[in-house]
Design a protein around this motif. Structure first.
Motif, mmCIF file in Angstrom:
data_model
loop_
_atom_site.group_PDB
_atom_site.id
_atom_site.type_symbol
_atom_site.label_atom_id
_atom_site.label_comp_id
_atom_site.label_asym_id
_atom_site.label_seq_id
_atom_site.Cartn_x
_atom_site.Cartn_y
_atom_site.Cartn_z
ATOM 1 N N LEU A 135 0.845 -1.189 0.000
ATOM 2 C CA LEU A 135 0.000 0.000 0.000
ATOM 3 C C LEU A 135 0.884 1.244 0.000
ATOM 4 C CD1 LEU A 135 -2.616 -1.182 2.670
ATOM 5 C CD2 LEU A 135 -2.822 -1.292 0.180
ATOM 6 N N PHE A 136 1.748 1.337 -1.003
ATOM 7 C CA PHE A 136 2.695 2.453 -1.084
ATOM 8 C C PHE A 136 1.946 3.780 -1.167
ATOM 9 C CE2 PHE A 136 5.369 5.304 -3.740
ATOM 10 C CZ PHE A 136 6.363 5.515 -2.805
ATOM 11 N N ARG A 137 2.349 4.719 -0.307
ATOM 12 C CA ARG A 137 1.674 6.014 -0.230
ATOM 13 C C ARG A 137 2.584 7.072 -0.865
ATOM 14 N NH1 ARG A 137 0.161 6.064 6.066
ATOM 15 N NH2 ARG A 137 -0.809 8.043 5.518
ATOM 16 N N ASP A 138 2.370 7.330 -2.173
ATOM 17 C CA ASP A 138 3.274 8.233 -2.878
ATOM 18 C C ASP A 138 3.052 9.700 -2.536
ATOM 19 O OD1 ASP A 138 0.889 8.619 -4.180
ATOM 20 O OD2 ASP A 138 1.596 7.954 -6.153
ATOM 21 N N ASP A 139 2.036 9.993 -1.715
ATOM 22 C CA ASP A 139 1.827 11.375 -1.283
ATOM 23 C C ASP A 139 2.724 11.732 -0.097
ATOM 24 O OD1 ASP A 139 0.336 9.551 0.334
ATOM 25 O OD2 ASP A 139 -0.830 11.236 1.139
ATOM 26 N N GLU A 140 3.376 10.751 0.491
ATOM 27 C CA GLU A 140 4.227 10.995 1.659
ATOM 28 C C GLU A 140 5.602 11.508 1.211
ATOM 29 O OE1 GLU A 140 2.615 8.219 5.292
ATOM 30 O OE2 GLU A 140 4.504 7.721 4.362
ATOM 31 N N ASP A 141 5.641 12.712 0.773
ATOM 32 C CA ASP A 141 6.888 13.316 0.310
ATOM 33 C C ASP A 141 7.849 13.520 1.476
ATOM 34 O OD1 ASP A 141 8.685 14.716 -1.454
ATOM 35 O OD2 ASP A 141 8.012 16.557 -0.477
ATOM 36 N N GLY A 142 9.087 13.081 1.292
ATOM 37 C CA GLY A 142 10.101 13.295 2.324
ATOM 38 C C GLY A 142 10.221 12.181 3.335
ATOM 39 N N PHE A 143 9.598 11.024 3.072
ATOM 40 C CA PHE A 143 9.628 9.895 4.005
ATOM 41 C C PHE A 143 10.396 8.707 3.424
ATOM 42 C CE2 PHE A 143 6.951 12.287 6.539
ATOM 43 C CZ PHE A 143 6.431 11.598 7.616
ATOM 44 N N GLY A 144 11.325 8.964 2.481
ATOM 45 C CA GLY A 144 12.011 7.875 1.801
ATOM 46 C C GLY A 144 12.804 6.969 2.722
ATOM 47 N N ALA A 145 13.750 7.533 3.467
ATOM 48 C CA ALA A 145 14.601 6.732 4.347
ATOM 49 C C ALA A 145 13.795 6.132 5.493
ATOM 50 C CB ALA A 145 15.739 7.582 4.898
ATOM 51 N N TYR A 146 12.854 6.910 6.026
ATOM 52 C CA TYR A 146 12.018 6.414 7.118
ATOM 53 C C TYR A 146 11.201 5.207 6.651
ATOM 54 C CZ TYR A 146 8.458 6.312 10.797
ATOM 55 O OH TYR A 146 7.626 5.919 11.819
ATOM 56 N N GLY A 147 10.528 5.346 5.503
ATOM 57 C CA GLY A 147 9.724 4.250 4.984
ATOM 58 C C GLY A 147 10.563 3.027 4.671
ATOM 59 N N ALA A 148 11.746 3.244 4.085
ATOM 60 C CA ALA A 148 12.627 2.126 3.759
ATOM 61 C C ALA A 148 13.088 1.396 5.015
ATOM 62 C CB ALA A 148 13.834 2.632 2.972
ATOM 63 N N SER A 149 13.391 2.157 6.064
ATOM 64 C CA SER A 149 13.863 1.537 7.309
ATOM 65 C C SER A 149 12.764 0.700 7.962
ATOM 66 C CB SER A 149 14.373 2.605 8.284
ATOM 67 O OG SER A 149 13.320 3.445 8.746
ATOM 68 N N LYS A 150 11.523 1.147 7.856
ATOM 69 C CA LYS A 150 10.415 0.388 8.430
ATOM 70 C C LYS A 150 10.085 -0.837 7.577
ATOM 71 C CE LYS A 150 9.548 2.898 12.100
ATOM 72 N NZ LYS A 150 9.748 2.366 13.463
ATOM 73 N N ALA A 151 10.220 -0.715 6.247
ATOM 74 C CA ALA A 151 10.017 -1.871 5.375
ATOM 75 C C ALA A 151 11.057 -2.951 5.679
ATOM 76 C CB ALA A 151 10.095 -1.446 3.908
ATOM 77 N N ALA A 152 12.306 -2.526 5.886
ATOM 78 C CA ALA A 152 13.365 -3.473 6.229
ATOM 79 C C ALA A 152 13.102 -4.111 7.588
ATOM 80 C CB ALA A 152 14.718 -2.765 6.225
ATOM 81 N N LEU A 153 12.615 -3.323 8.535
ATOM 82 C CA LEU A 153 12.268 -3.855 9.852
ATOM 83 C C LEU A 153 11.201 -4.936 9.725
ATOM 84 C CD1 LEU A 153 12.392 -3.657 12.996
ATOM 85 C CD2 LEU A 153 10.550 -1.967 12.823
ATOM 86 N N ASN A 154 10.171 -4.665 8.932
ATOM 87 C CA ASN A 154 9.089 -5.639 8.762
ATOM 88 C C ASN A 154 9.609 -6.959 8.193
ATOM 89 O OD1 ASN A 154 7.356 -3.636 9.626
ATOM 90 N ND2 ASN A 154 6.611 -3.113 7.588
ATOM 91 N N GLN A 155 10.533 -6.869 7.239
ATOM 92 C CA GLN A 155 11.083 -8.083 6.636
ATOM 93 C C GLN A 155 11.923 -8.859 7.640
ATOM 94 O OE1 GLN A 155 10.120 -9.360 4.017
ATOM 95 N NE2 GLN A 155 11.687 -10.434 2.866
ATOM 96 N N MET A 156 12.752 -8.154 8.402
ATOM 97 C CA MET A 156 13.618 -8.829 9.368
ATOM 98 C C MET A 156 12.830 -9.480 10.491
ATOM 99 S SD MET A 156 16.815 -9.091 8.747
ATOM 100 C CE MET A 156 17.623 -9.260 10.344
ATOM 101 N N LEU A 157 11.787 -8.835 10.974
ATOM 102 C CA LEU A 157 11.031 -9.434 12.076
ATOM 103 C C LEU A 157 10.288 -10.684 11.615
ATOM 104 C CD1 LEU A 157 7.647 -8.780 12.164
ATOM 105 C CD2 LEU A 157 8.563 -6.457 12.398
ATOM 106 N N ARG A 158 9.917 -10.727 10.333
ATOM 107 C CA ARG A 158 9.301 -11.943 9.810
ATOM 108 C C ARG A 158 10.309 -13.089 9.780
ATOM 109 N NH1 ARG A 158 6.131 -8.156 7.058
ATOM 110 N NH2 ARG A 158 3.908 -8.625 7.192
#
Length: 249
Positions: free
Chosen positions: A151-174
């Motif tokens: 559910l990528f939210r392309d309106d969230e301008d300026g959240f690139g590194a934050y979003g990437a870090s949380k996506a990586a967190l989700n993968q690692m916890l799985r």
């Protein structure tokens, strides 16, 4: 043994509210903070406990491996003295806005990854491995729907590194959830969860964005909902919203 919650990132915002509500509900808490001397609100909260030993405050700098190890050692010592680590909440995180993929520097990207992904995973690893005979019941990572790839939210301008870090967190916890299940024995009873806390009004979220944030809530509402979800959900490796909705990555 006394059931105890470990809250990492407990000096303010969501983490502080977790401590407040857990103490109010009669639980024991070990609160990890980057700098104990600056955790004024947490120290004040502890001062109101009729039995101060119900709230243990320890240093845990999530970006420093040595600090994480020392924190895990102190949690292990507390367990030997009669406290059983039941649930762990990894709440420590950072958002330096803006962090656009087309603009941010190497150190800015690294800071988000170290704080939001690597540190929480390593801290959880140290804590879950403390006692093979009595691993925690649940390990909860405070994630974000900003890390959703489905559910990528392309309106969230300026959240690139934050979003990437949380996506990586989700993968690692799985991966952590699957690895504990494969270990078998008591390890397979440990449930690993990701939580989206909602659009919570905290110091970290006090930034001037270029779009309207809808559905903002206060920390007490978010944490009340998350505690209910944590109690109810037992599907390891799953991702939930604070209000009980299944969150997709």
């Amino acid at each position: 043994m006394t059931d105890t919650w470990v809250i990492v990132g407990a000096s303010r915002g969501i983490g502080l509210e977790f401590v407040r509500q857990l103490l109010q509900n009669g639980h024991h808490v070990i609160a990890g903070v980057r700098n104990v001397s600056k955790a004024d609100r947490l120290l004040e909260l502890k001062s109101h406990c009729t039995t101060p030993e119900r709230c243990i405050i320890e240093e845990c700098d999530i970006t420093n491996e040595e600090s994480i190890q020392k924190f895990a050692n102190r949690v292990g010592d507390a367990a030997k003295e009669g406290l059983k680590v039941k649930n762990i909440v990894l709440n420590a995180g950072i958002l330096q806005y803006p962090n656009r993929a087309t603009e941010l520097s190497f150190p800015e990207f690294a800071l988000h990854l170290h704080t939001n992904t690597i540190g929480p995973i390593i801290c959880a690893q140290k804590l879950v491995n403390l006692d093979p005979e009595s691993p925690p019941s649940k390990i909860v990572f405070i994630s974000s729907d900003s890390g959703s790839t489905t559910l990528f939210r392309d309106d969230e301008d300026g959240f690139g590194a934050y979003g990437a870090s949380k996506a990586a967190l989700n993968q690692m916890l799985r991966h952590m959830a699957a690895e504990l299940t494969r270990r078998g024995g008591k390890w397979s009873d440990t449930c690993v969860l990701a939580m989206h806390p909602g659009e919570v009004q905290t110091d970290m979220a006090n930034i001037d964005l270029g779009w309207e944030v809808k559905g903002s809530i206060q920390p007490d509402e978010s944490v009340t909902g998350m505690l209910k979800v944590i109690e109810e959900k037992d599907e390891t490796g799953s991702f939930w919203c604070w209000d009980g909705r299944l969150q997709y990555d």
